[in-house]
Design an enzyme around this catalytic site. Structure first.
Site, PDB file in Angstrom:
ATOM      1  N   ASP A   1      -2.177   3.430  -9.895  1.00  0.00           N
ATOM      2  CA  ASP A   1      -3.209   2.679 -10.623  1.00  0.00           C
ATOM      3  C   ASP A   1      -3.397   3.102 -12.073  1.00  0.00           C
ATOM      4  O   ASP A   1      -4.469   2.911 -12.649  1.00  0.00           O
ATOM      5  CB  ASP A   1      -4.574   2.791  -9.892  1.00  0.00           C
ATOM      6  CG  ASP A   1      -4.482   2.282  -8.468  1.00  0.00           C
ATOM      7  OD1 ASP A   1      -3.746   1.306  -8.239  1.00  0.00           O
ATOM      8  OD2 ASP A   1      -5.134   2.866  -7.589  1.00  0.00           O
TER       9      ASP A   1
ATOM     10  N   HIS B   1      -5.273  -4.684  -8.163  1.00  0.00           N
ATOM     11  CA  HIS B   1      -6.154  -3.659  -7.588  1.00  0.00           C
ATOM     12  C   HIS B   1      -7.551  -4.255  -7.448  1.00  0.00           C
ATOM     13  O   HIS B   1      -8.047  -4.904  -8.379  1.00  0.00           O
ATOM     14  CB  HIS B   1      -6.187  -2.434  -8.509  1.00  0.00           C
ATOM     15  CG  HIS B   1      -6.991  -1.311  -7.938  1.00  0.00           C
ATOM     16  ND1 HIS B   1      -6.505  -0.492  -6.932  1.00  0.00           N
ATOM     17  CD2 HIS B   1      -8.246  -0.892  -8.193  1.00  0.00           C
ATOM     18  CE1 HIS B   1      -7.446   0.391  -6.606  1.00  0.00           C
ATOM     19  NE2 HIS B   1      -8.515   0.170  -7.363  1.00  0.00           N
TER      20      HIS B   1
ATOM     21  N   LEU C   1       0.793  -1.230   0.000  1.00  0.00           N
ATOM     22  CA  LEU C   1       0.000   0.000   0.000  1.00  0.00           C
ATOM     23  C   LEU C   1       0.829   1.285   0.000  1.00  0.00           C
ATOM     24  O   LEU C   1       0.283   2.374   0.122  1.00  0.00           O
ATOM     25  CB  LEU C   1      -0.973  -0.025   1.192  1.00  0.00           C
ATOM     26  CG  LEU C   1      -1.869  -1.280   1.236  1.00  0.00           C
ATOM     27  CD1 LEU C   1      -2.795  -1.254   2.446  1.00  0.00           C
ATOM     28  CD2 LEU C   1      -2.682  -1.442  -0.054  1.00  0.00           C
TER      29      LEU C   1
HETATM   30  C1  GAR Z   1      -6.172  -7.031  -1.863  1.00  0.00           C
HETATM   31  O1  GAR Z   1      -7.579  -6.952  -1.952  1.00  0.00           O
HETATM   32  C2  GAR Z   1      -5.524  -6.129  -2.918  1.00  0.00           C
HETATM   33  O2  GAR Z   1      -6.240  -6.083  -4.114  1.00  0.00           O
HETATM   34  C3  GAR Z   1      -5.557  -4.806  -2.220  1.00  0.00           C
HETATM   35  O3  GAR Z   1      -5.187  -5.086  -0.893  1.00  0.00           O
HETATM   36  C4  GAR Z   1      -5.685  -6.402  -0.563  1.00  0.00           C
HETATM   37  C5  GAR Z   1      -4.539  -7.183   0.051  1.00  0.00           C
HETATM   38  O4  GAR Z   1      -4.990  -8.407   0.525  1.00  0.00           O
HETATM   39  N1  GAR Z   1      -4.678  -3.877  -2.849  1.00  0.00           N
HETATM   40  C6  GAR Z   1      -4.968  -2.593  -3.000  1.00  0.00           C
HETATM   41  O5  GAR Z   1      -5.984  -2.094  -2.552  1.00  0.00           O
HETATM   42  C7  GAR Z   1      -3.928  -1.797  -3.767  1.00  0.00           C
HETATM   43  N2  GAR Z   1      -4.480  -0.533  -4.214  1.00  0.00           N
HETATM   44  P1  GAR Z   1      -3.983  -9.585   0.855  1.00  0.00           P
HETATM   45  O6  GAR Z   1      -2.882  -8.972   1.757  1.00  0.00           O
HETATM   46  O7  GAR Z   1      -4.792 -10.595   1.586  1.00  0.00           O
HETATM   47  O8  GAR Z   1      -3.416 -10.081  -0.436  1.00  0.00           O
END
Ligand code: GAR
Length: 204
Positions: free
Chosen positions: A148, A107, A88
């Site tokens: 993004d 994303h 992030l």
């Molecule tokens: C996921 O949903 C990913 O798409 C999102 O964070 C989450 C991480 O989950 N990413 C973003 O929002 C990036 N802009 P995880 O740690 O369980 O993989």
């Protein structure tokens, strides 16, 4: 192909890639897991799989690598692809240049809608819920200097017509993420992803 996976917390997308590797679906090895934290569930998983972990911060800080030393470590580990899987923090431009066209991000929405600064995790699903959209989905795209905005590699949609909360959207989208991200990593490892004009093509 050796890859590095960048995470900030839970690491379910990291797990989905590792599962797909262990199931023999692709010839890929995760040689590094990188986080902006020193402690997170994704690191626990990486340690349990004997994957090297790195904590990174954009300046020198105790217990953290900076992006310059990280670049050296990843290059000497033979990393050819960097996967941002729930990472992030913004990536410094010099790091992007060291791995030009070799960094992808997942994303949790259908870009180019619902992206940009501050649009991560539940913020995205709340915005989608409040927009009254009837579909959402996941996008995997190349990373450039703007949040993004890199070229889209692959997307999958999910119906959200009857959902009652942003959490319900998050759950549906995460399921799709766990299929989409390993699919794209596999295709890149097979050299089946390439630019064609303004679009990115994936060969069968
Ligand atoms: C996921 O949903 C990913 O798409 C999102 O964070 C989450 C991480 O989950 N990413 C973003 O929002 C990036 N802009 P995880 O740690 O369980 O993989």
């Amino acid at each position: 192909m050796n890859i590095a996976v960048f995470v900030s917390g839970r690491g379910s997308n990291l797990r989905s890639i590792q599962n797909s590797i262990k199931n023999g679906e692709m010839k890929v090895k995760i040689v590094a897991v990188v986080s902006d934290k020193t402690d997170c569930a994704a690191f626990d998983f990486a340690h349990s799989e004997n994957i090297q972990t790195y904590s990174v911060f954009d300046a020198k800080r105790d217990g953290f690598s900076d992006y310059f030393s990280l670049t050296g470590s990843l290059l000497s580990s033979g990393v050819e692809l960097i996967v941002l899987a729930g990472f992030l923090k913004k990536i410094p431009v010099h790091f992007l240049e060291s791995f030009r066209d070799k960094i992808i991000n997942i994303h949790p929405a259908l870009l180019p809608a619902f992206g940009g600064k501050g649009m991560y995790g539940m913020n995205v699903h709340k915005a989608v819920f409040n927009s009254s959209a009837k579909v959402s989905g996941a996008t995997v795209h190349f990373v450039n200097a703007n949040y993004d905005e890199g070229k889209i590699i692959a997307q999958r949609c999910v119906e959200i017509e009857g959902v009652k909360s942003p959490e319900e959207i998050a759950e549906k989208v995460l399921k799709i993420e766990h299929e989409l991200l390993p699919f794209v990593v596999k295709k890149i490892s097979e050299k089946k992803v390439f630019p064609n004009g303004n679009r990115i093509e994936i060969l069968n």
